[in-house]
Design a protein around this motif. Structure first.
Motif, PDB file in Angstrom:
ATOM      1  N   VAL A   5       0.838  -1.198   0.000  1.00 54.13           N
ATOM      2  CA  VAL A   5       0.000   0.000   0.000  1.00 54.13           C
ATOM      3  C   VAL A   5       0.872   1.247   0.000  1.00 54.13           C
ATOM      4  CG1 VAL A   5      -1.793  -1.226   1.271  1.00 54.13           C
ATOM      5  CG2 VAL A   5      -0.155   0.193   2.527  1.00 54.13           C
ATOM      6  N   THR A   6       0.261   2.366  -0.283  1.00 55.99           N
ATOM      7  CA  THR A   6       0.940   3.652  -0.201  1.00 55.99           C
ATOM      8  C   THR A   6       0.924   4.146   1.239  1.00 55.99           C
ATOM      9  OG1 THR A   6      -1.048   4.993  -0.535  1.00 55.99           O
ATOM     10  CG2 THR A   6       0.090   4.178  -2.518  1.00 55.99           C
ATOM     11  N   SER A   7       1.723   5.165   1.521  1.00 56.12           N
ATOM     12  CA  SER A   7       1.700   5.749   2.858  1.00 56.12           C
ATOM     13  C   SER A   7       0.340   6.387   3.127  1.00 56.12           C
ATOM     14  CB  SER A   7       2.824   6.780   3.015  1.00 56.12           C
ATOM     15  OG  SER A   7       2.793   7.729   1.976  1.00 56.12           O
ATOM     16  N   SER A   8      -0.266   6.988   2.121  1.00 56.12           N
ATOM     17  CA  SER A   8      -1.587   7.585   2.288  1.00 56.12           C
ATOM     18  C   SER A   8      -2.633   6.535   2.643  1.00 56.12           C
ATOM     19  CB  SER A   8      -1.998   8.311   1.007  1.00 56.12           C
ATOM     20  OG  SER A   8      -3.303   8.842   1.117  1.00 56.12           O
ATOM     21  N   GLU A   9      -2.596   5.388   1.976  1.00 59.33           N
ATOM     22  CA  GLU A   9      -3.555   4.325   2.271  1.00 59.33           C
ATOM     23  C   GLU A   9      -3.347   3.771   3.679  1.00 59.33           C
ATOM     24  OE1 GLU A   9      -4.299   2.520  -2.214  1.00 59.33           O
ATOM     25  OE2 GLU A   9      -2.497   1.945  -1.089  1.00 59.33           O
ATOM     26  N   ALA A  10      -2.092   3.640   4.079  1.00 58.29           N
ATOM     27  CA  ALA A  10      -1.809   3.154   5.437  1.00 58.29           C
ATOM     28  C   ALA A  10      -2.377   4.104   6.483  1.00 58.29           C
ATOM     29  CB  ALA A  10      -0.306   2.995   5.624  1.00 58.29           C
ATOM     30  N   LEU A  11      -2.205   5.397   6.261  1.00 56.01           N
ATOM     31  CA  LEU A  11      -2.740   6.380   7.199  1.00 56.01           C
ATOM     32  C   LEU A  11      -4.266   6.332   7.235  1.00 56.01           C
ATOM     33  CD1 LEU A  11      -0.377   9.379   6.412  1.00 56.01           C
ATOM     34  CD2 LEU A  11      -0.412   8.040   8.521  1.00 56.01           C
ATOM     35  N   GLN A  12      -4.899   6.159   6.087  1.00 55.08           N
ATOM     36  CA  GLN A  12      -6.355   6.046   6.055  1.00 55.08           C
ATOM     37  C   GLN A  12      -6.835   4.862   6.882  1.00 55.08           C
ATOM     38  OE1 GLN A  12      -8.353   6.454   2.110  1.00 55.08           O
ATOM     39  NE2 GLN A  12      -6.323   7.055   1.375  1.00 55.08           N
ATOM     40  N   LEU A  13      -6.125   3.747   6.767  1.00 59.11           N
ATOM     41  CA  LEU A  13      -6.516   2.557   7.515  1.00 59.11           C
ATOM     42  C   LEU A  13      -6.408   2.778   9.018  1.00 59.11           C
ATOM     43  CD1 LEU A  13      -4.904  -0.134   5.229  1.00 59.11           C
ATOM     44  CD2 LEU A  13      -7.309  -0.108   5.917  1.00 59.11           C
ATOM     45  N   VAL A  14      -5.292   3.352   9.467  1.00 57.47           N
ATOM     46  CA  VAL A  14      -5.120   3.575  10.906  1.00 57.47           C
ATOM     47  C   VAL A  14      -6.132   4.612  11.408  1.00 57.47           C
ATOM     48  CG1 VAL A  14      -3.534   4.304  12.722  1.00 57.47           C
ATOM     49  CG2 VAL A  14      -2.697   2.903  10.825  1.00 57.47           C
ATOM     50  N   ARG A  15      -6.326   5.683  10.652  1.00 53.33           N
ATOM     51  CA  ARG A  15      -7.296   6.708  11.060  1.00 53.33           C
ATOM     52  C   ARG A  15      -8.702   6.140  11.196  1.00 53.33           C
ATOM     53  NH1 ARG A  15      -4.901  10.781   6.617  1.00 53.33           N
ATOM     54  NH2 ARG A  15      -3.208  11.693   7.865  1.00 53.33           N
ATOM     55  N   GLY A  16      -8.996   5.118  10.411  1.00 56.54           N
ATOM     56  CA  GLY A  16     -10.337   4.551  10.433  1.00 56.54           C
ATOM     57  C   GLY A  16     -10.609   3.605  11.579  1.00 56.54           C
ATOM     58  N   LEU A  17      -9.624   3.377  12.439  1.00 56.50           N
ATOM     59  CA  LEU A  17      -9.795   2.410  13.533  1.00 56.50           C
ATOM     60  C   LEU A  17     -10.377   3.040  14.793  1.00 56.50           C
ATOM     61  CD1 LEU A  17      -6.449   0.440  13.055  1.00 56.50           C
ATOM     62  CD2 LEU A  17      -8.747  -0.246  12.320  1.00 56.50           C
ATOM     63  N   THR A  18     -11.169   4.061  14.634  1.00 51.91           N
ATOM     64  CA  THR A  18     -11.801   4.709  15.779  1.00 51.91           C
ATOM     65  C   THR A  18     -12.814   3.759  16.421  1.00 51.91           C
ATOM     66  OG1 THR A  18     -13.430   5.679  14.276  1.00 51.91           O
ATOM     67  CG2 THR A  18     -11.520   7.034  14.850  1.00 51.91           C
ATOM     68  N   GLY A  19     -13.001   3.938  17.711  1.00 48.37           N
ATOM     69  CA  GLY A  19     -13.996   3.146  18.419  1.00 48.37           C
ATOM     70  C   GLY A  19     -13.499   1.808  18.921  1.00 48.37           C
ATOM     71  N   ILE A  20     -12.267   1.442  18.593  1.00 50.53           N
ATOM     72  CA  ILE A  20     -11.695   0.194  19.091  1.00 50.53           C
ATOM     73  C   ILE A  20     -10.931   0.484  20.387  1.00 50.53           C
ATOM     74  CG2 ILE A  20     -10.040  -1.661  18.597  1.00 50.53           C
ATOM     75  CD1 ILE A  20     -10.705  -1.327  15.636  1.00 50.53           C
ATOM     76  N   ARG A  21     -11.048  -0.399  21.334  1.00 53.46           N
ATOM     77  CA  ARG A  21     -10.414  -0.190  22.641  1.00 53.46           C
ATOM     78  C   ARG A  21      -8.974  -0.704  22.608  1.00 53.46           C
ATOM     79  NH1 ARG A  21     -11.768  -3.555  28.077  1.00 53.46           N
ATOM     80  NH2 ARG A  21     -10.248  -2.542  29.450  1.00 53.46           N
ATOM     81  N   PHE A  22      -8.073   0.164  22.188  1.00 51.93           N
ATOM     82  CA  PHE A  22      -6.672  -0.234  22.107  1.00 51.93           C
ATOM     83  C   PHE A  22      -5.977  -0.073  23.453  1.00 51.93           C
ATOM     84  CE2 PHE A  22      -7.361   0.802  17.533  1.00 51.93           C
ATOM     85  CZ  PHE A  22      -7.040  -0.453  17.020  1.00 51.93           C
ATOM     86  N   VAL A  23      -5.239  -1.125  23.837  1.00 47.86           N
ATOM     87  CA  VAL A  23      -4.505  -1.098  25.111  1.00 47.86           C
ATOM     88  C   VAL A  23      -2.997  -1.181  24.885  1.00 47.86           C
ATOM     89  CG1 VAL A  23      -6.437  -2.041  26.429  1.00 47.86           C
ATOM     90  CG2 VAL A  23      -4.762  -3.605  25.384  1.00 47.86           C
ATOM     91  N   GLY A  24      -2.584  -1.215  23.637  1.00 43.19           N
ATOM     92  CA  GLY A  24      -1.162  -1.246  23.319  1.00 43.19           C
ATOM     93  C   GLY A  24      -0.962  -1.140  21.817  1.00 43.19           C
ATOM     94  N   PHE A  25       0.182  -0.566  21.441  1.00 44.00           N
ATOM     95  CA  PHE A  25       0.529  -0.408  20.026  1.00 44.00           C
ATOM     96  C   PHE A  25       2.015  -0.693  19.851  1.00 44.00           C
ATOM     97  CE2 PHE A  25      -2.768   2.715  20.986  1.00 44.00           C
ATOM     98  CZ  PHE A  25      -3.599   2.743  19.873  1.00 44.00           C
ATOM     99  N   ASP A  26       2.376  -1.096  18.646  1.00 44.96           N
ATOM    100  CA  ASP A  26       3.783  -1.005  18.273  1.00 44.96           C
ATOM    101  C   ASP A  26       3.926  -0.743  16.784  1.00 44.96           C
ATOM    102  OD1 ASP A  26       3.735  -3.485  16.890  1.00 44.96           O
ATOM    103  OD2 ASP A  26       4.691  -4.587  18.514  1.00 44.96           O
ATOM    104  N   LEU A  27       5.077  -0.222  16.421  1.00 47.18           N
ATOM    105  CA  LEU A  27       5.469  -0.059  15.023  1.00 47.18           C
ATOM    106  C   LEU A  27       6.889  -0.591  14.912  1.00 47.18           C
ATOM    107  CD1 LEU A  27       4.676   2.579  12.456  1.00 47.18           C
ATOM    108  CD2 LEU A  27       7.050   1.820  12.697  1.00 47.18           C
ATOM    109  N   VAL A  28       7.085  -1.561  14.022  1.00 51.55           N
ATOM    110  CA  VAL A  28       8.343  -2.297  14.007  1.00 51.55           C
ATOM    111  C   VAL A  28       8.983  -2.328  12.619  1.00 51.55           C
ATOM    112  CG1 VAL A  28       7.600  -3.760  15.919  1.00 51.55           C
ATOM    113  CG2 VAL A  28       7.176  -4.504  13.570  1.00 51.55           C
TER     114      VAL A  28
END
Length: 327
Positions: A259-282
């Motif tokens: 995917v493009t960087s723009s598409e990746a950002l769209q995907l992450v931005r769209g994850l609203t409403g999920i109860r995240f308790v941890g993240f990583d970027l590797v």
């Protein structure tokens, strides 16, 4: 405004000061009023091809000084709703993965026990197992949103059970994941056998290739992710090789056709409403990152992680205020 927020770049130029993520205060001693902590995990002993991801946290922090507190796309002033710090790096032992896992869990538990959401900068993808061990100690088995070009569910690599290609098989075996709430997105590239991805599905994971993502489209993919993970505690793991190498050349095992960087950002931005308790970027590998292209993408994706937490806090405040008014 929040107790801990980035340094004001109108008062102090971005090229000044110690490099922390987004110019957040570097805080070792935890206290009340911290919602999230950015933490480095400079470990790459688990890599199977190019090495050097141990320098990923440094590279991501270096570029992140350009980030600003108002997220235009999400229309939110992040630090009006949450407070965050850079907690420095976890202790690792180069060449010793099991011992590093123990050190990582030990370093993460004070955050997790306080309800501070860890946002870990890798490092190779082997580090995620330690993070899941820490998070599961408090929340039990968690849901998973995993963006990657590789499933990382091999049983062994070079006859070794612990490396960046076995992370999520070990996590399932250890009962760290609620597999019915786990989804992997972005798989692509050549494999060793026709049933390699079926092995991940046999573990209970939902697996979507990059071709599946293209066919479904971003909106439908986001709907699928939300349906899968539900409203329980969830961990988000983002391997930078989810992006096409054009947009993320600095990584250990690049796969074309991403995917493009723009598409990746769209995907992450769209994850609203999920109860995240941890993240990583590797898997950011600066030695192959010409012009900080990969570091730029990584820093902005982490910025969107933080924004998701701010949106969640904003919604909670508005819901509480509405309930109080109704009473």
């Amino acid at each position: 405004m929040s107790k801990f927020q980035p340094r004001d770049s109108f008062q102090s130029p971005r090229f000044c000061g110690v490099r922390t993520f987004m110019r957040l205060p570097y805080v070792e001693q935890l206290s009340d009023g911290i919602d999230f902590a950015v933490v480095g995990a400079p470990f790459d002993t688990g890599q199977s091809f190019r090495t050097g991801a141990r320098f990923g946290p440094e590279a991501i922090r270096d570029f992140s000084v350009l980030l600003r507190p108002y997220n235009v796309e999400q229309q939110i002033d992040i630090f009006a709703h949450i407070s965050g710090i850079d907690h420095g790096d976890l202790t690792v032992i180069p060449g010793y993965i099991q011992e590093t896992y123990e050190r990582m869990v030990e370093g993460l538990m004070p955050l997790v026990e306080r309800g501070i959401v860890p946002i870990v900068l890798g490092g190779d993808h082997s580090i995620t197992l330690a993070e899941l061990r820490a998070v599961a100690r408090r929340y039990g088995p968690v849901g998973l949103v995993h963006f990657d070009s590789h499933s990382d569910t091999w049983d062994a690599y070079f006859e070794q059970k612990y490396n960046h290609g076995t992370t999520f098989r070990r996590a399932v075996e250890e009962g760290l994941l609620d597999v019915g709430r786990a989804i992997q997105v972005g798989m692509r590239g050549p494999l060793y056998a026709p049933d390699d991805l079926d092995a991940a599905r046999a573990l209970g994971l939902a697996v979507y290739t990059t071709s599946d993502l293209r066919r479904l489209g971003i909106a439908k993919m986001l709907e699928t992710i939300r349906e899968r993970v539900g409203d329980g505690p969830t961990f988000l793991s983002f391997d930078i090789d989810f992006l096409d190498p054009v947009y993320a050349p600095g990584t250990g095992t690049p796969e074309v056709g991403g995917v493009t960087s723009s598409e990746a950002l769209q995907l992450v931005r769209g994850l609203t409403g999920i109860r995240f308790v941890g993240f990583d970027l590797v898997e950011v590998l600066p030695a192959f990152d010409h012009g900080q292209v990969t570091a730029a993408a990584a820093a902005n994706i982490v910025y969107e992680f933080i924004t998701l937490l701010a949106l969640q806090a904003k919604t909670q405040k508005e819901t509480s205020a509405s309930s109080a008014t109704a009473r």
